[in-house]
Design an enzyme around this catalytic site. Structure first.
Site, PDB file in Angstrom:
ATOM      1  N   GLY A   8       0.824  -1.202   0.000  1.00  0.00           N
ATOM      2  CA  GLY A   8       0.000   0.000   0.000  1.00  0.00           C
ATOM      3  C   GLY A   8       0.855   1.248   0.000  1.00  0.00           C
ATOM      4  O   GLY A   8       0.486   2.275   0.560  1.00  0.00           O
ATOM      5  N   GLY A  12      -1.467   7.619   0.717  1.00  0.00           N
ATOM      6  CA  GLY A  12      -1.779   7.690   2.133  1.00  0.00           C
ATOM      7  C   GLY A  12      -0.604   7.430   3.050  1.00  0.00           C
ATOM      8  O   GLY A  12       0.499   7.949   2.853  1.00  0.00           O
ATOM      9  N   ILE A  13      -0.842   6.598   4.067  1.00  0.00           N
ATOM     10  CA  ILE A  13       0.182   6.312   5.066  1.00  0.00           C
ATOM     11  C   ILE A  13       1.406   5.666   4.433  1.00  0.00           C
ATOM     12  O   ILE A  13       2.547   6.018   4.748  1.00  0.00           O
ATOM     13  CB  ILE A  13      -0.402   5.423   6.181  1.00  0.00           C
ATOM     14  CG1 ILE A  13      -1.428   6.219   7.002  1.00  0.00           C
ATOM     15  CG2 ILE A  13       0.700   4.867   7.081  1.00  0.00           C
ATOM     16  CD1 ILE A  13      -2.222   5.375   7.981  1.00  0.00           C
ATOM     17  N   GLY A  14       1.189   4.708   3.535  1.00  0.00           N
ATOM     18  CA  GLY A  14       2.319   4.027   2.903  1.00  0.00           C
ATOM     19  C   GLY A  14       3.209   4.975   2.135  1.00  0.00           C
ATOM     20  O   GLY A  14       4.445   4.901   2.212  1.00  0.00           O
ATOM     21  N   SER A 127      -4.620  -0.686  13.494  1.00  0.00           N
ATOM     22  CA  SER A 127      -5.635   0.330  13.742  1.00  0.00           C
ATOM     23  C   SER A 127      -6.039   0.325  15.208  1.00  0.00           C
ATOM     24  O   SER A 127      -6.045  -0.725  15.853  1.00  0.00           O
ATOM     25  CB  SER A 127      -6.873   0.053  12.887  1.00  0.00           C
ATOM     26  OG  SER A 127      -7.926   0.934  13.224  1.00  0.00           O
ATOM     27  N   TYR A 139     -12.789  -6.218  10.166  1.00  0.00           N
ATOM     28  CA  TYR A 139     -11.589  -5.373  10.236  1.00  0.00           C
ATOM     29  C   TYR A 139     -10.935  -5.477  11.608  1.00  0.00           C
ATOM     30  O   TYR A 139      -9.726  -5.734  11.719  1.00  0.00           O
ATOM     31  CB  TYR A 139     -11.995  -3.934   9.936  1.00  0.00           C
ATOM     32  CG  TYR A 139     -10.864  -2.946   9.857  1.00  0.00           C
ATOM     33  CD1 TYR A 139      -9.996  -2.936   8.767  1.00  0.00           C
ATOM     34  CD2 TYR A 139     -10.668  -1.995  10.863  1.00  0.00           C
ATOM     35  CE1 TYR A 139      -8.967  -2.004   8.676  1.00  0.00           C
ATOM     36  CE2 TYR A 139      -9.649  -1.067  10.780  1.00  0.00           C
ATOM     37  CZ  TYR A 139      -8.799  -1.073   9.685  1.00  0.00           C
ATOM     38  OH  TYR A 139      -7.782  -0.147   9.597  1.00  0.00           O
TER      39      TYR A 139
END
Length: 239
Positions: A8, A12-14, A127, A139
């Site tokens: 990923g 975003g975060i990646g 998360s 999730y």
């Protein structure tokens, strides 16, 4: 020069983690559904659907053949939200492949090199919802499962110079977040006001923590979960 595989890693975060590592002179291998818009001698792109076990195994072997991987950041994820009456048991299987089986296959492919060099960093992005959150049955279950797998790996790999840790973000302004919460709307404001620090996180907040865990000097820290969450791990969030 160290090379880090980031799932990923294209957004975003990646992407923020990759930018931080490249800024300090390291290489990044980004693995996702799409390649980065640009590639160069510090950024390499691969594509695969990590919910597909065969595709994951194939790309894992290819990356291991093409690169010497010193660190792995397992960041790719999906949410698939539903309240319990509408939850689909197949979602658990899909997210278990994405959040658990895919990271295992990718790490297994590059692990022999880490063991041979006596150095490695494994970092999962999970998360705060691993602690429980409405609509997050599949999730939360799979992200919480990552914590157990990480601790097992930490124990197994510590004598080999390889650390394994988790960053568990709270709400972060990414496309995943905006796929559920309307961008800049009332719900986003409500969530921000419910965070103890009174704001929603940014990808750079997570990248700051990742930079620590992936550093050479973090060799005495393994098996840990760090909640980078603005204090939301201390209580619930508005839904």
């Amino acid at each position: 020069m160290k090379t880090t595989l980031i799932t990923g890693g294209n957004s975003g975060i990646g992407a923020a983690i990759g930018d931080r590592l490249r800024a300090r002179g390291e290489r990044v291998v980004s693995l996702g559904l799409e390649k980065p818009t640009t590639e160069n001698d510090t950024l390499f792109g691969y594509t695969a659907d990590l919910t597909d076990a065969a595709a994951t195994a194939q790309v894992a072997a290819q990356i291991a053949a093409d690169h010497t991987i010193d660190a792995v950041v397992h960041n790719a994820g999906a949410i698939l939200p539903n309240l319990l009456p509408d939850a689909d048991p197949d979602d658990i299987l899909k997210l278990a492949q994405l959040h658990l089986a895919a990271p295992m296959a990718l790490t297994q492919a590059v692990l022999p090199g880490m063991i041979a060099r006596g150095f490695g960093r494994i970092l999962f992005i999970t998360s705060r919802a691993s602690m429980g959150m409405p609509t997050r049955s599949a999730y939360s279950a799979t992200k919480a499962g990552v914590h157990g797998m990480m601790r097992t790996w930490a124990l197994e790999l510590a004598p080999k110079g390889i650390t394994a840790n988790v960053i568990a973000p709270g709400p972060v302004l990414t496309e995943n977040f905006w796929g559920i919460v309307p961008k800049d709307g009332e719900l986003q404001e409500k969530i921000a006001n419910g965070v103890p620090v009174r704001r929603i996180g940014t990808p750079e907040d997570i990248a700051n923590a990742a930079g620590f865990f992936l550093d050479d000097n973090a060799s005495f820290v393994t098996g840990q979960v760090l909640y980078v969450c603005g204090g939301t791990s201390l209580g619930g969030l508005p839904s």
